[in-house]
Design a protein around this motif. Structure first.
Motif, mmCIF file in Angstrom:
data_model
loop_
_atom_site.group_PDB
_atom_site.id
_atom_site.type_symbol
_atom_site.label_atom_id
_atom_site.label_comp_id
_atom_site.label_asym_id
_atom_site.label_seq_id
_atom_site.Cartn_x
_atom_site.Cartn_y
_atom_site.Cartn_z
ATOM 1 N N GLY A 118 0.893 14.050 9.969
ATOM 2 C CA GLY A 118 0.305 14.216 8.642
ATOM 3 C C GLY A 118 0.387 12.946 7.830
ATOM 4 O O GLY A 118 -0.582 12.542 7.172
ATOM 5 N N GLU A 119 1.552 12.300 7.864
ATOM 6 C CA GLU A 119 1.714 11.041 7.140
ATOM 7 C C GLU A 119 0.788 9.975 7.728
ATOM 8 O O GLU A 119 0.160 9.216 6.989
ATOM 9 N N GLN A 120 0.666 9.927 9.037
ATOM 10 C CA GLN A 120 -0.204 8.937 9.674
ATOM 11 C C GLN A 120 -1.667 9.174 9.311
ATOM 12 O O GLN A 120 -2.430 8.223 9.141
ATOM 13 N N ALA A 121 -2.070 10.433 9.173
ATOM 14 C CA ALA A 121 -3.442 10.745 8.767
ATOM 15 C C ALA A 121 -3.750 10.142 7.399
ATOM 16 O O ALA A 121 -4.831 9.578 7.181
ATOM 17 N N ILE A 122 -2.796 10.238 6.478
ATOM 18 C CA ILE A 122 -2.981 9.660 5.148
ATOM 19 C C ILE A 122 -3.035 8.140 5.242
ATOM 20 O O ILE A 122 -3.887 7.497 4.616
ATOM 21 N N LEU A 123 -2.135 7.543 6.013
ATOM 22 C CA LEU A 123 -2.141 6.086 6.164
ATOM 23 C C LEU A 123 -3.436 5.595 6.802
ATOM 24 O O LEU A 123 -3.969 4.544 6.407
ATOM 25 N N ASN A 124 -3.974 6.335 7.747
ATOM 26 C CA ASN A 124 -5.257 5.974 8.364
ATOM 27 C C ASN A 124 -6.382 6.047 7.338
ATOM 28 O O ASN A 124 -7.279 5.199 7.319
ATOM 29 N N TRP A 125 -6.341 7.067 6.482
ATOM 30 C CA TRP A 125 -7.343 7.199 5.431
ATOM 31 C C TRP A 125 -7.263 6.013 4.477
ATOM 32 O O TRP A 125 -8.286 5.437 4.103
ATOM 33 N N ILE A 126 -6.030 5.641 4.098
ATOM 34 C CA ILE A 126 -5.833 4.496 3.203
ATOM 35 C C ILE A 126 -6.395 3.233 3.845
ATOM 36 O O ILE A 126 -7.105 2.452 3.195
ATOM 37 N N GLU A 127 -6.102 3.025 5.110
ATOM 38 C CA GLU A 127 -6.574 1.835 5.828
ATOM 39 C C GLU A 127 -8.093 1.769 5.860
ATOM 40 O O GLU A 127 -8.681 0.686 5.799
ATOM 41 N N ALA A 128 -8.752 2.923 5.947
ATOM 42 C CA ALA A 128 -10.206 2.967 6.073
ATOM 43 C C ALA A 128 -10.946 2.787 4.743
ATOM 44 O O ALA A 128 -12.174 2.659 4.745
ATOM 45 N N LEU A 129 -10.226 2.788 3.636
ATOM 46 C CA LEU A 129 -10.885 2.605 2.345
ATOM 47 C C LEU A 129 -11.501 1.209 2.262
ATOM 48 O O LEU A 129 -11.003 0.263 2.877
ATOM 49 N N PRO A 130 -12.572 1.059 1.488
ATOM 50 C CA PRO A 130 -13.236 -0.248 1.368
ATOM 51 C C PRO A 130 -12.508 -1.185 0.387
ATOM 52 O O PRO A 130 -12.961 -1.432 -0.732
ATOM 53 N N TRP A 131 -11.380 -1.687 0.816
ATOM 54 C CA TRP A 131 -10.556 -2.562 -0.026
ATOM 55 C C TRP A 131 -11.271 -3.871 -0.309
ATOM 56 O O TRP A 131 -11.957 -4.418 0.541
ATOM 57 N N ASP A 132 -11.065 -4.379 -1.511
ATOM 58 C CA ASP A 132 -11.503 -5.731 -1.878
ATOM 59 C C ASP A 132 -10.228 -6.567 -1.855
ATOM 60 O O ASP A 132 -9.471 -6.569 -2.811
ATOM 61 N N GLU A 133 -10.005 -7.203 -0.722
ATOM 62 C CA GLU A 133 -8.719 -7.814 -0.404
ATOM 63 C C GLU A 133 -7.682 -6.693 -0.438
ATOM 64 O O GLU A 133 -7.755 -5.793 0.364
ATOM 65 N N ASP A 134 -6.759 -6.702 -1.380
ATOM 66 C CA ASP A 134 -5.759 -5.627 -1.459
ATOM 67 C C ASP A 134 -5.933 -4.772 -2.711
ATOM 68 O O ASP A 134 -4.971 -4.178 -3.199
ATOM 69 N N TYR A 135 -7.154 -4.699 -3.232
ATOM 70 C CA TYR A 135 -7.418 -3.969 -4.453
ATOM 71 C C TYR A 135 -8.575 -2.991 -4.256
ATOM 72 O O TYR A 135 -9.484 -3.233 -3.458
ATOM 73 N N ILE A 136 -8.532 -1.907 -5.026
ATOM 74 C CA ILE A 136 -9.613 -0.922 -4.980
ATOM 75 C C ILE A 136 -9.614 -0.152 -6.307
ATOM 76 O O ILE A 136 -8.568 0.042 -6.928
#
Length: 89
Positions: A65-83
């Motif tokens: 479950g925690e990894q699913a959230i981390l994968n979702w975070i990783e897949a976000l369209p980050w602008d460098e390290d900001y969103i």
């Protein structure tokens, strides 16, 4: 010195399943700009990862479950390290 500006447009995403869907409510609580029925906030990647870690611990999520959230975070369209994220209900 000059000033630049930009126009943001919202691209609504499909509602994810749990545990990500429930995590979105927690993340929305950390958004700093509110209006009637919606909030938005600017986030740093580390901040979102820390919120996710606290959420996972508080909800006693499985490692999957925690990894699913981390994968979702990783897949976000980050602008460098900001969103900037917006949440509407």
């Amino acid at each position: 010195m000059g000033i630049d500006y930009g126009v943001m447009q919202v691209q609504w995403k499909p509602r994810p399943g749990d545990p990500i869907y429930d995590f979105l409510w927690t993340l929305a609580e950390h958004a700093e700009c509110t209006s009637s029925g919606s909030v938005y906030g600017c986030f740093q990647r580390k901040e979102v990862e820390d919120i996710a870690a606290s959420y996972a611990k508080a909800k006693a999520l499985t490692p999957e479950g925690e990894q699913a959230i981390l994968n979702w975070i990783e897949a976000l369209p980050w602008d460098e390290d900001y969103i900037t994220l917006t949440f509407n209900w």
